[in-house]
Design a protein around this motif. Structure first.
Motif, mmCIF file in Angstrom:
data_model
loop_
_atom_site.group_PDB
_atom_site.id
_atom_site.type_symbol
_atom_site.label_atom_id
_atom_site.label_comp_id
_atom_site.label_asym_id
_atom_site.label_seq_id
_atom_site.Cartn_x
_atom_site.Cartn_y
_atom_site.Cartn_z
ATOM 1 N N PRO A 160 -6.542 21.245 -6.459
ATOM 2 C CA PRO A 160 -5.107 21.344 -5.974
ATOM 3 C C PRO A 160 -5.001 20.725 -4.750
ATOM 4 O O PRO A 160 -4.967 20.894 -3.284
ATOM 5 N N ILE A 161 -3.779 19.563 -4.744
ATOM 6 C CA ILE A 161 -3.083 19.567 -3.898
ATOM 7 C C ILE A 161 -2.809 19.956 -2.962
ATOM 8 O O ILE A 161 -2.091 21.259 -2.568
ATOM 9 N N GLY A 162 -3.191 20.494 -1.138
ATOM 10 C CA GLY A 162 -2.837 21.326 -0.498
ATOM 11 C C GLY A 162 -4.193 22.414 0.288
ATOM 12 O O GLY A 162 -4.160 22.561 0.867
ATOM 13 N N SER A 163 -5.111 22.402 -0.987
ATOM 14 C CA SER A 163 -5.948 23.128 -1.067
ATOM 15 C C SER A 163 -7.098 23.151 0.478
ATOM 16 O O SER A 163 -7.872 21.362 0.530
ATOM 17 N N ARG A 179 0.850 11.864 -3.759
ATOM 18 C CA ARG A 179 0.586 13.067 -3.986
ATOM 19 C C ARG A 179 -0.645 13.035 -2.920
ATOM 20 O O ARG A 179 -1.204 14.356 -1.854
ATOM 21 N N ALA A 180 -1.909 12.309 -3.481
ATOM 22 C CA ALA A 180 -3.001 12.749 -3.180
ATOM 23 C C ALA A 180 -3.453 12.138 -1.744
ATOM 24 O O ALA A 180 -4.658 12.676 -1.388
ATOM 25 N N PHE A 181 -2.069 11.465 -1.229
ATOM 26 C CA PHE A 181 -3.037 11.689 0.195
ATOM 27 C C PHE A 181 -2.343 12.212 0.825
ATOM 28 O O PHE A 181 -1.999 12.166 2.242
ATOM 29 N N GLU A 182 -1.203 12.787 0.479
ATOM 30 C CA GLU A 182 -1.046 14.223 1.279
ATOM 31 C C GLU A 182 -2.024 14.987 2.033
ATOM 32 O O GLU A 182 -1.804 15.128 3.563
ATOM 33 N N ASN A 183 -3.493 15.392 1.179
ATOM 34 C CA ASN A 183 -4.372 15.719 1.953
ATOM 35 C C ASN A 183 -4.870 14.832 2.609
ATOM 36 O O ASN A 183 -6.337 15.760 3.747
ATOM 37 N N LEU A 184 -4.767 14.023 2.791
ATOM 38 C CA LEU A 184 -5.678 12.904 3.425
ATOM 39 C C LEU A 184 -5.220 12.451 4.945
ATOM 40 O O LEU A 184 -6.312 12.664 6.391
ATOM 41 N N GLY A 185 -4.194 12.045 5.019
ATOM 42 C CA GLY A 185 -3.618 12.041 5.814
ATOM 43 C C GLY A 185 -3.523 11.087 6.708
ATOM 44 O O GLY A 185 -3.769 9.824 5.488
ATOM 45 N N SER A 221 0.943 -1.482 0.047
ATOM 46 C CA SER A 221 0.244 -0.206 0.069
ATOM 47 C C SER A 221 0.520 1.220 -0.012
ATOM 48 O O SER A 221 1.656 0.939 0.526
ATOM 49 N N LEU A 222 0.614 2.582 -0.383
ATOM 50 C CA LEU A 222 1.096 3.756 -0.437
ATOM 51 C C LEU A 222 0.638 4.861 0.388
ATOM 52 O O LEU A 222 1.226 6.054 0.515
ATOM 53 N N THR A 223 -0.159 3.600 1.473
ATOM 54 C CA THR A 223 -0.229 4.537 2.534
ATOM 55 C C THR A 223 -0.730 4.336 4.026
ATOM 56 O O THR A 223 -0.451 3.148 3.853
ATOM 57 N N LYS A 224 -0.704 4.653 5.136
ATOM 58 C CA LYS A 224 -0.541 4.265 5.937
ATOM 59 C C LYS A 224 -2.265 4.095 7.109
ATOM 60 O O LYS A 224 -2.075 3.584 7.845
ATOM 61 N N ASN A 225 -2.787 4.903 6.120
ATOM 62 C CA ASN A 225 -4.509 5.616 6.577
ATOM 63 C C ASN A 225 -5.356 4.256 6.433
ATOM 64 O O ASN A 225 -5.014 3.522 5.769
#
Ligand code: GTP
Ligand code: SPV
Ligand code: MN
Length: 601
Positions: A125-128, A156-162, A3-7
């Motif tokens: 946008p990422i971070g919006s 990068r999309a997971f940056e917004n999700l955490g 997986s690309l996320t720890k979420n």
């Protein structure tokens, strides 16, 4: 593949989808060039997609969908909320438990022998602060490559999700057998989930677009105090450098992409006017710190109608398709592996492959009454290719909106442009949008139907509550609310010809709209709203085409037709909405009463 996320919420859901669909292999889309190139190579080796001429169209691919799978399928699209009332009269509804029970066996093992691609993506946008995250699992490389153009995909999309949030939209797509009898496009707004099966076409399967960014997002927006609308976003730069932002809601294939990218007539460009594109299909709108309404485009590319697009009608759209684009269901010129569609130019390829895949002589095929490209054939093009993409395209805070426009295809009744008296009247006008149907959805073309706010196929909840939400937003925005207008580029004369030249010349109408927002021009107060005085529509350079008589007809408010229009609106509100569980706000019924009174005077 790891997986690309720890979420844990994402991982638990993906595991559940793997257990259900049983793919041979799972690939997480990290968004890297190497990974996407490998998928392009695989899709072209298997024949799913075809490389086009790499000198003329570098990075461009071609794809043909099944003949029965060429448009959105509104009759097979469902909103599954716990109660039928919450889906309301504009949606097909089914109890969520029942729908899960019906679809689960269809998905059981459906990816055996196939690869599951897990696509993390950001809408916005990422971070919006206005952006939202989705994850789509699919067995289609075509979907992966389109999502890569239309959204911001990858790690990068997971940056917004955490690592802990549960606020992401779960999209499950399987091509299955592309069986139209078992095709389902199902939204579960209360579960943040979308299940799509038995299609491989555009809006049915690129789940970030209509399914998430409109159907699910409109539901979220109501609960969270913002708006998700079927609107383009454009900026008009004036000679003094100020940019005014305008959004416009027109039904599918009624001119959003064209208006969003318009090139103004010479009499404007020579003065220094310029139009910037922020979005061509969807707007997410939220009040900003200064109390004004701000818009972002949640998408990252354009899924545009190909037929009719040419260097004259929409130079900027055509230019956007010249690299790294995907063409779906257009025709191919086999001599040089370029693409062609009706309205591109007057030279259909002789050595052609038409959209269904048959090799034909293009000119002869057309002379026999056939179309080389499907009327709903499309290009998927990166926004960054667009010569007039707005410098604010990636602004995380969006752009402040001065005016909102509604419109549709109306051969009569509706004038070229008019302005609502206020936000509540504007909301009424939005609720009253009707338009002749187009090839963007399956079914008959050219039939007048109600399409409130151009959102009929996309409102993810009860249409009456949606109208109430519009009214609430107006109250919140107060005197900072955008001004509301209605336009109609499609009025016809007695011979069935469009009276207004449209396209770039629509700038002349935007000009009036901006002047109204600035209180820089007077208007005629009529029963239906404020209309331009004839002398205030700039016709410099088109005086021969739009004579004073034609302009008169374009701006006419024909009383008999409006009496019919009002009667039809009463019928619509009563029979199609209220009688079927639509909770129409009292304020809108009052607007209809007032309109009727004004007209009777
Ligand atoms: P979706 O992507 O389906 O949401 O469509 P859209 O609203 O972006 O529509 P688009 O701009 O692709 O236009 C669809 C068709 O409408 C095109 O084939 C054009 O020929 C036609 N069209 C667009 N603008 C005008 C106009 O100003 N006048 C006339 N007569 N036709 C127009
Ligand atoms: C529309 O039909 O409004 C479109 C195309 O923009 S699709 O993505 O297929 O919905
Ligand atoms: Mn659209």
């Amino acid at each position: 593949m790891a997986s690309l996320t720890k979420n844990p919420n994402v991982n638990a859901w993906v595991d559940e989808m793997i257990a259900l669909t049983k793919p041979d292999k799972v690939v997480w889309i990290d968004g890297s060039t190497e990974q996407l190139n490998a998928l392009r190579a695989e899709a072209t080796e298997t024949g799913e997609m075809t490389w086009l001429n790499q000198e003329e169209l570098p990075g461009c691919l071609y794809h043909r969908t099944a003949v029965n799978d060429v448009a959105r399928v509104e009759d097979r699209t469902f909103i599954c909320t716990k109660t039928k009332e919450d889906a309301g009269p504009t949606n097909n509804w089914c109890d969520p438990a029942e729908m899960y029970a019906k679809l689960t066996p269809m998905y059981d093992g459906v990816m055996k022998g196939r690869t599951m691609y897990v696509i993390p993506y950001s809408m916005g946008p990422i971070g919006s602060p206005l952006a939202k995250v989705g994850v789509e699992v699919t067995d289609s490389i075509y979907v992966v490559l389109n999502m890569d153009i239309m959204t911001r995909v990858g790690t990068r999309a997971f940056e917004n999700l955490g690592d802990t949030s549960n606020d992401f939209v779960r999209g499950l797509h399987a091509k299955a057998d592309i069986d139209p009898e078992n095709r389902y496009i199902v939204q579960f707004p209360e579960d943040n989930a979308i299940w799509s099966i038995n299609s491989g076409y555009g809006g049915n399967v690129l789940l970030g677009k209509k399914c998430f960014a409109l159907r699910i997002a409109s539901f979220q927006a109501k609960n969270e105090g913002w708006m998700a609308e079927h609107m383009l976003i454009l900026g008009v730069e004036k000679p003094d450098g100020e940019v005014k932002y305008i959004t416009a809601a027109f039904p599918s294939a009624c001119g959003k992409t064209n208006l969003a990218m318009l090139i103004p007539p010479v009499c404007y460009t020579e003065k220094g006017y310029k139009v910037w594109t922020v979005g061509d299909d969807i707007a997410w709108l939220k009040p900003g710190a200064d109390g004004r309404l701000y818009a972002i485009n949640p998408e990252n590319g354009f899924f545009g109608v190909a037929p009719g697009t040419n260097a004259k009608s929409n130079y900027n759209a055509l230019a956007s398709t010249k690299k790294n684009a995907i063409f779906t269901n257009v025709a191919i010129n086999n001599d040089d592996m370029t693409v062609w569609w009706e309205g591109l130019d007057k030279n259909p390829p002789v050595n052609a492959t038409e959209w269904k895949g048959a090799k034909v002589n293009g000119p002869e095929f057309i002379a026999e009454g056939n179309k080389l490209a499907h009327p709903n054939s499309r290009f998927t093009a990166p926004a960054e290719n667009c010569p007039c993409i707005s410098p604010e395209f990636n602004n995380p805070n969006g752009v402040p909106v001065s005016a909102m426009i509604f419109g549709g295809r109306r051969e009569k009744t509706t004038p070229l442009v008019y302005q609502a008296f206020d936000w509540t009247h504007g909301t009424y006008i939005g609720s009253a949008v009707s338009s002749e149907t187009t090839a963007a959805a399956t079914g008959a073309v050219g039939v007048l139907r109600h399409d409130p706010m151009a959102m009929k196929p996309f409102i993810g909840y009860n249409v009456g509550d949606y109208w109430a939400h519009w009214l609430e937003m107006g109250e919140k925005l107060g005197d900072k609310a955008p001004k509301i207008f209605n336009v109609n580029w499609f009025k016809k004369d007695e011979n069935g010809n469009f009276m207004w030249p449209g396209f770039g010349d629509n700038m002349r109408v935007l000009d009036w709209i901006i002047k109204r927002c600035e209180d820089a021009v007077d208007a005629e107060e009529t029963a239906i709203g404020y209309l331009p005085k004839a002398e205030d529509i700039n016709l410099e350079g088109i005086e021969d085409e739009v004579t004073p008589e034609i302009l008169d007809k374009l701006l006419a408010v024909d009383k008999d037709l409006w009496v019919e229009e009002i009667a039809e609106m009463r019928r619509y509100y009563n029979d199609d909405i209220a009688a079927k569980g639509g909770r129409i706000p009292e304020a809108l019924i009052k607007e209809l009463d007032k309109l009727e009174e004004r007209l009777a005077k």
